[in-house]
Write an enzyme that holds these catalytic residues in place. Structure first.
Site, PDB file in Angstrom:
ATOM      1  N   GLU A  44       0.947  -1.105   0.062  1.00 52.89           N
ATOM      2  CA  GLU A  44      -0.083   0.058   0.032  1.00 52.89           C
ATOM      3  C   GLU A  44       0.950   1.048   0.159  1.00 52.89           C
ATOM      4  O   GLU A  44       0.491   2.125  -0.865  1.00 52.89           O
ATOM      5  CB  GLU A  44      -1.009   0.122   1.207  1.00 52.89           C
ATOM      6  CG  GLU A  44      -2.169  -0.963   0.935  1.00 52.89           C
ATOM      7  CD  GLU A  44      -2.022  -2.432   1.474  1.00 52.89           C
ATOM      8  OE1 GLU A  44      -0.819  -2.628   1.820  1.00 52.89           O
ATOM      9  OE2 GLU A  44      -2.781  -3.338   1.379  1.00 52.89           O
ATOM     10  N   HIS A  53     -10.938  -4.481   9.942  1.00 55.71           N
ATOM     11  CA  HIS A  53     -11.436  -4.191   8.500  1.00 55.71           C
ATOM     12  C   HIS A  53     -12.742  -3.320   8.687  1.00 55.71           C
ATOM     13  O   HIS A  53     -13.564  -3.139   7.633  1.00 55.71           O
ATOM     14  CB  HIS A  53     -11.865  -5.313   7.754  1.00 55.71           C
ATOM     15  CG  HIS A  53     -10.700  -6.252   7.008  1.00 55.71           C
ATOM     16  ND1 HIS A  53      -9.578  -6.724   8.088  1.00 55.71           N
ATOM     17  CD2 HIS A  53     -10.185  -6.513   5.849  1.00 55.71           C
ATOM     18  CE1 HIS A  53      -8.813  -7.389   7.252  1.00 55.71           C
ATOM     19  NE2 HIS A  53      -9.144  -7.296   6.009  1.00 55.71           N
TER      20      HIS A  53
END
Ligand code: TPP
Ligand code: MG
Lengths: 320, 324
Positions: A55, A124
């Protein structure tokens, strides 16, 4: 909502050869939330770019390519993973223009599925759009309706600054009218989604859904709520909020995310600074519980504020 | 020696001029820091000049450069205005970054010089992105990214090496291995110690090791790397063995290395060895070198004067340059 986003992305890809999409599994897989399903067949792997699970680096590379003259649209699998890229986003994306005395532009759109409600637990489900909204250099939007999603995406793509679009995962399936014309929704403008004269409800993204439930329940008791959808978290449109409070003299703020330091903490502070005299009582602020998101369904539902919690807060604060 | 003889004499003289410019610039910066005229963190490049000068001298104007906070040498070798570099260190409105970046954040878009980055390892992704833009637009450019031995331990280094190799991006990874990251010798913080071969091999890249105290060797290695990157074969990796003669920054009392190590490297000071070779081989006469020295010293004096005479940024600048 999904189709509105797809339409906006296709328009961008069709309209400018320097637009490309980048993200983990957005190509052959079609995207974690299927926003880019089928895109790779239409546009090919150079423009629908699958990336390694890196990322910080792929977002940094997208930022670099924006500085180099391209117009990337990045998709995070989840805003939770944006934490790994905060370095590149903030230290370069948001700062390089300032640090260089205005020499560079960073025309990038970063799309990030956010929010809880689908039992993904703590890694998440957290939402960080409020953190990103505190960073000068960014614009941050969080649409609730398909109309706003497309209109804001178009505006984001016309910006020469990094724009973060927080997309609440529970809203992807949401339906709504989207006209055929090329309308836009300006960044930095809140929307009065329901007019009313007795109390102002301020929310964004999924919180707006809750606000409408609250408004329905209040209506049964003869109370007319005005629902304001922030749409943009940065810049924040305080004018629309203050104008509404001038009329209703009451305000309830609804935030799905952690209450401490949340988006509504900022809104509340600004109301107290700029609209103290307009109010009949204190701000009623309802936020998510300050706990890591739990997995179990009943627990998860417990930490996200629902309409009853908002109604209770309103009753407690204003006695209505 | 052959390389030297093949080179044009004007080029040799210019390489010396650039290295000397950096040397004097840095020495003066050290002094000015002591006087409080330059503040913040200041990382001097003294000892490493052959790297910036050699590597950048083989680039084309359209190529991109990205570097870390020890950036004065790279900026000057790229031809950034000396006056405006000095003014930036003074925090003046005339600085290359309008006084908003300081020593660690020099930028010049007009010279494709993209900083000056002070998060260790934070500039690797930017280099990949610039290379991606060039590749995407079918532009004939390469990106030269300078970094230190300490930054190789960051995740971004590995992520960027993988990405660059995977997508065959035209990036030249130029490691200035000056043996220390602040006070940490590579052997104390890296499992593979100071052997950097594996760092490239893991991502399908050869690692070319070069003497970072020899400007001509640096040129040759970078030339080959640039050709590889330009030809579409993907990134290249150079490890230059070099040394910074002074502390990590002005705040460093240098307690982690011995005097003899410094003395050993000082014998290889490119600003001693290179001019000596030029004179001994009759390539550039001492008189010419002296003329260059005087000219450079005058340039630096002028830059300091320019910086001192420059205005401070006005308060209106605080809110400028946040958004395009
Ligand atoms: C992310 C991050 N961690 C730590 C630091 C503090 N720091 C600045 S320079 C440095 C050493 C880096 O050494 P190296 O990469 O070898 O470069 P050199 O200074 O030797 O040129 C450290 C630890 C930083 N700036 N950024
Ligand atoms: Mg080092």
């Amino acid at each position: 909502m999904r189709e509105a986003l797809q339409r906006g992305l296709r328009e961008a890809l069709d309209g400018n050869p320097n637009v490309y999409l980048m993200g983990e599994d957005i190509g052959a897989y079609g995207g974690a939330y299927a926003i880019t399903a089928g895109f790779i067949d239409e546009y090919g792997p150079e423009r629908i770019r699958d990336v390694p699970i890196s990322e910080n680096t792929f977002v940094g590379a997208a930022i670099g390519s924006a500085i180099g003259g391209l117009r990337p649209i990045v998709e995070f699998m989840s805003i939770s993973f944006s934490l790994l890229a905060f370095d590149q986003m903030i230290n370069i994306g948001a700062a390089i223009r300032y640090m260089s005395g205005g020499q560079f532009k960073v025309p990038i759109v970063i799309r990030a599925p956010t929010g809880s409600g689908i039992q993904l637990a703590a890694t998440h489900s957290h939402a960080f759009e409020n953190w990103l909204a505190s960073v000068p250099g960014f614009r941050v939007v969080a649409p609730t309706t398909p109309y706003d999603a497309l209109g804001l995406l178009r505006s984001a793509l016309a910006e020469d600054n990094p724009v973060i679009m927080a997309e609440h995962v529970s809203l992807y399936g949401r339906r709504g009218e989207v006209p055929d014309d090329r309308y836009t929704v300006p960044i930095g403008k809140a929307d009065v989604k329901l007019a009313g004269s007795d109390i102002t409800l301020v929310a964004f993204a999924h919180g707006v859904v809750t606000a409408f439930e609250v408004a329905d329940k209040l209506k049964e008791r003869g109370i007319a709520a005005e629902v304001i959808d922030l749409r943009s978290l940065r810049p924040l449109d305080m004018d629309t909020i203050l104008k509404s409070i001038a009329k209703t003299n009451r305000v309830a703020l609804i935030d799905d995310n952690w209450r401490t330091g949340g988006m509504m903490a900022e809104v509340s502070a600004q109301i107290s600074e700029q609209g103290f005299d307009l109010l009949d009582g204190p701000v009623a602020r309802v936020g998510g519980d300050d706990v890591p998101a739990p997995y179990s369904r009943p627990l998860e539902q417990l930490v996200i504020p629902d309409s009853d919690r908002v109604i209770q807060a309103i009753q407690k604060t204003y006695g209505i | 020696m052959k390389v030297l003889e093949r080179a044009k004499k004007t080029l040799l003289a210019d390489l010396f001029r650039q290295m000397y410019l950096i040397r004097v610039f840095e020495e003066k910066c050290g002094e000015l820091y002591g006087k409080g005229l330059i503040r913040g963190f200041l990382h001097l490049y003294i000892g490493q000049e052959a790297n910036a000068v050699g590597a950048i001298s083989v680039l084309r104007p359209e190529d991109h450069i990205v570097t870390h906070y020890r950036d004065h040498g790279h900026a000057l070798a790229r031809g950034l205005d000396v006056n405006r570099c000095m003014a930036e260190l003074f925090g003046r409105a005339t600085g290359v970054s309008r006084g908003k970046g300081g020593s660690m954040h020099l930028f010049d878009a007009s010279r494709n010089f993209y900083g000056g980055h002070a998060i260790v390892g934070g500039h690797f992704p930017l280099a990949c992105g610039l290379a991606l833009a060039a590749q995407y637009k079918r532009e004939d450019r390469v990106v030269l990214v300078f970094f230190g031995d300490g930054s190789v331990n960051q995740g971004t280094f590995h992520e960027a090496m993988n990405l660059a190799s995977l997508w065959r991006l035209p990036v030249i990874f130029y490691l200035e291995n000056n043996l220390y990251g602040m006070g940490s010798a590579a052997g104390r913080v890296r499992a593979a110690g100071s052997d950097f071969q594996g760092a490239g091999h893991a991502y399908g890249m050869d690692v070319v090791t070069v003497d970072g105290m020899d400007v001509m060797a640096v040129r040759e290695a970078t030339q080959a790397a640039a050709e590889r990157a330009r030809s579409g074969k993907g990134p290249a990796f150079i490890e230059a063995k070099t040394f910074r003669f002074q502390g990590h920054s002005m705040a460093d009392p240098v307690k982690y290395r011995g005097h003899s190590e410094v003395e050993h490297w000082r014998k290889r000071d490119p600003l001693v060895t290179f001019p000596r070779t030029l004179v001994e081989n009759g390539l550039v006469p001492e008189k010419e070198l002296d003329r260059i020295r005087k000219e450079v010293e005058a340039t630096i004096d002028e830059a300091i004067k320019f910086a001192e005479d420059s205005p401070w940024p006005g308060p209106e600048a605080v809110n400028e340059d946040i958004y395009a």
